[in-house]
Each structure stands twice: as C-alpha cells, then as structure tokens.
Enzyme design. Structure first.
Site: not given
Length: 139
Positions: A125, A112, A109, A127, A116
């Site tokens: 984006r 995300h 992981h 992140c 936007d």
C-alpha cells in the site's frame, strides 16, 4: 503535459526556488519538508480517473491509475509504483518504523509504503499525499 525537470535544474534549486516553483505551501511542505497532508483532505483520495500520476515537483511519472485502489486510509493508495520511479528509505520518525517513499528523480517526499495490504496481488500500500502528485488524465 509538463516537461520533466532536468537533474541539473533540480540540483541548483534552493528552498526559495522550490517555494516559487511549486506555488503552493502545502505542496512545498510535503515534497520538500517531508510533511503530511491531513487524512481524507487530498484531491486524489477518491479519484477514479484514468491516467498517470506524476511527481508535482519534477513531473516524473510515478504511478498509474490501474494500480490505484481505495484502502480507506485517507490518502491515495497504489499497490505498485512504476519501475525506477520511487526510492525507499527507512523512516523512524514519530516513534514508528515505516518506509518513506521519495521521487527517484527529484527526491521529493511522496508518502510511505506499507506491506499490510491483503486485497491486492502485491500486498503493498503506497500511501501518497495528494499534494505531492498531479494526475495526467488519459482521454
């Protein structure tokens, strides 16, 4: 630079193996348990050093410093991932609808991706948790 872990090794690693290999509880929490580091605490949040950002779990290249930008969200942000570097999965946890980003090579992981961003050409984006990546600096 550290060698990218091979798929067979990754598939054979237990949770205990990952804990020992990563050697950092936060990295294990983020990469293997889909955790998130606190905003504005990551080492790469404000970094402007040139290089390639790699998965901390398997060392696969994920992003370049050319795609990094300051979004103000509290985590390192990128507008483009390297080709075939990340996988996207719908994430409905925590009462939100998001797109999770994982390392294509080891499944770790990373964070995300959001659509936007209005300040870069891609509008994306990514992140990313600093604990999930390392920077291979260019000299």
């Amino acid at each position: 630079m550290t060698k990218v872990l091979d798929k067979q090794t990754i598939q054979q690693m237990s949770d205990a193996d990952w804990r020992a290999y990563l050697g950092d509880e936060l990295a294990h929490y983020v990469l293997r348990q889909k955790g998130t580091e606190r905003a504005f605490t990551g080492v790469y949040t404000d970094t402007d050093i040139m290089g390639v950002y790699r998965c901390r779990g398997c060392h696969s290249p994920l992003f370049t410093s050319q795609s990094k930008f300051h979004s103000g969200c509290g985590w390192p942000s990128f507008d483009t991932a390297l080709p075939n570097a990340v996988d996207e999965t719908a994430d409905f946890s925590h009462g939100m609808i998001r797109t999770e980003i994982t390392c294509h090579h080891c499944g770790g992981h990373l964070g995300h991706v959001f659509d936007d961003n209005h300040i870069t050409p891609t509008g994306l984006r990514y992140c990313i948790n600093s604990a999930a990546i390392t920077l291979d600096e260019q000299s």
